[in-house]
Design a protein around this motif. Sequence first.
Motif, PDB file in Angstrom:
ATOM      1  N   UNK A 119       0.738  -1.078   0.050  1.00  0.00           N
ATOM      2  CA  UNK A 119       0.011  -0.095  -0.089  1.00  0.00           C
ATOM      3  C   UNK A 119       0.928   1.295  -0.061  1.00  0.00           C
ATOM      4  N   UNK A 120       1.990   0.996   0.537  1.00  0.00           N
ATOM      5  CA  UNK A 120       2.903   2.427   0.521  1.00  0.00           C
ATOM      6  C   UNK A 120       3.380   2.849  -1.046  1.00  0.00           C
ATOM      7  N   UNK A 121       3.077   1.992  -1.845  1.00  0.00           N
ATOM      8  CA  UNK A 121       3.202   2.361  -3.339  1.00  0.00           C
ATOM      9  C   UNK A 121       2.161   3.133  -4.131  1.00  0.00           C
ATOM     10  N   UNK A 122       0.853   2.844  -3.500  1.00  0.00           N
ATOM     11  CA  UNK A 122      -0.245   3.547  -3.931  1.00  0.00           C
ATOM     12  C   UNK A 122      -0.414   4.923  -3.773  1.00  0.00           C
ATOM     13  N   UNK A 123      -0.400   5.642  -4.504  1.00  0.00           N
ATOM     14  CA  UNK A 123      -0.586   7.014  -4.180  1.00  0.00           C
ATOM     15  C   UNK A 123      -2.005   7.570  -4.537  1.00  0.00           C
ATOM     16  N   UNK A 124      -3.002   7.116  -5.198  1.00  0.00           N
ATOM     17  CA  UNK A 124      -4.341   7.637  -5.246  1.00  0.00           C
ATOM     18  C   UNK A 124      -4.972   6.574  -5.827  1.00  0.00           C
ATOM     19  N   UNK A 125      -6.180   6.678  -5.947  1.00  0.00           N
ATOM     20  CA  UNK A 125      -7.270   5.903  -6.650  1.00  0.00           C
ATOM     21  C   UNK A 125      -7.612   6.090  -8.203  1.00  0.00           C
ATOM     22  N   UNK A 126      -7.129   5.600  -9.217  1.00  0.00           N
ATOM     23  CA  UNK A 126      -7.653   5.687 -10.595  1.00  0.00           C
ATOM     24  C   UNK A 126      -8.779   5.107 -11.031  1.00  0.00           C
ATOM     25  N   UNK A 127      -9.465   5.776 -11.935  1.00  0.00           N
ATOM     26  CA  UNK A 127     -10.792   5.260 -12.412  1.00  0.00           C
ATOM     27  C   UNK A 127     -10.520   5.170 -14.034  1.00  0.00           C
ATOM     28  N   UNK A 128     -11.412   4.462 -14.635  1.00  0.00           N
ATOM     29  CA  UNK A 128     -11.395   4.134 -15.848  1.00  0.00           C
ATOM     30  C   UNK A 128     -12.667   4.822 -16.608  1.00  0.00           C
ATOM     31  N   UNK A 129     -12.918   4.948 -17.858  1.00  0.00           N
ATOM     32  CA  UNK A 129     -14.132   5.476 -18.620  1.00  0.00           C
ATOM     33  C   UNK A 129     -15.232   4.704 -18.132  1.00  0.00           C
TER      34      UNK A 129
END
Length: 281
Positions: free
Chosen positions: A4-14
Amino acid sequence: MLNNSKIIGEGITFDDVLLLPARSDFVPAQADTRTRLTRHVTINIPLVSAAMDTVTESALAIALAQEGGIGIIHKNLTIEAQQREVTKVKRSENGVILDPITLTPELPVSTALQLMNEQNVSGIPIVEGTKLVGILTRRDLKFLTDKSVRIRDVMTKTNLVTGPAGTTLEQAKDILRKHRVEKLLLVNDKGELAGLITMRDIDRVQQFPNAVRDPRGRLRVGAAVGVKDRDRVKALIKAEVDVIVVDTAHGHSKNVLEMAAWVKENFNIDVIAGNIATAQA
């Protein structure tokens, strides 16, 4: 196990996004999508094609302008080839053609065939000086095998269907239908060629009411140039391009600014420069 330390944010797709509809008080036919491309060029739908060699040459530029957008002819061509692509668009449709392509009767038929193919036309008025003496169409050449014969020997020179200078498109339509021909030659009182109206152009005006046209009824088109392409700019303007696009990956640069300024100082034409990505640019 995820780090989790490498996850900087939540991404979304179309597929994660839904545009929520809301109430509207008009139907699609009432929507006005016109927008200003430049100070002097307005387009009817906000679509501009990329100036890429895999995207925009005359075929797409014609189709896009017919629907209300505009195409930008790419610059990965010789100057002459890019100029021809622009000319194909400008001559693809017309209201009244005030400066039709012409040839003289002493030239060989091979010259006419080459010009027909380059300009995508099916007939060429034949003149001596400025006086109309005939017309050469593909019908005249259908069964011809010797392309070295003179135009004079095969052109249509009698019973020419003509109209006076100033003939409107509606008047031209009636004349063409009456005589069952596709091209109306316009002549002045001296018998000089004053213009040309074709049934194809009349049909296209009715078929594509939202097309983007210049004041003479021709489709609009843009063309891309590089930061040092001064000769290319001159050639494109000679071909009557509607807008010059100084096309680079990084538009906020000294060379781009200087090129855009040079075009504006020397020619009466609108200029687009880019790409840019900041408010400062």
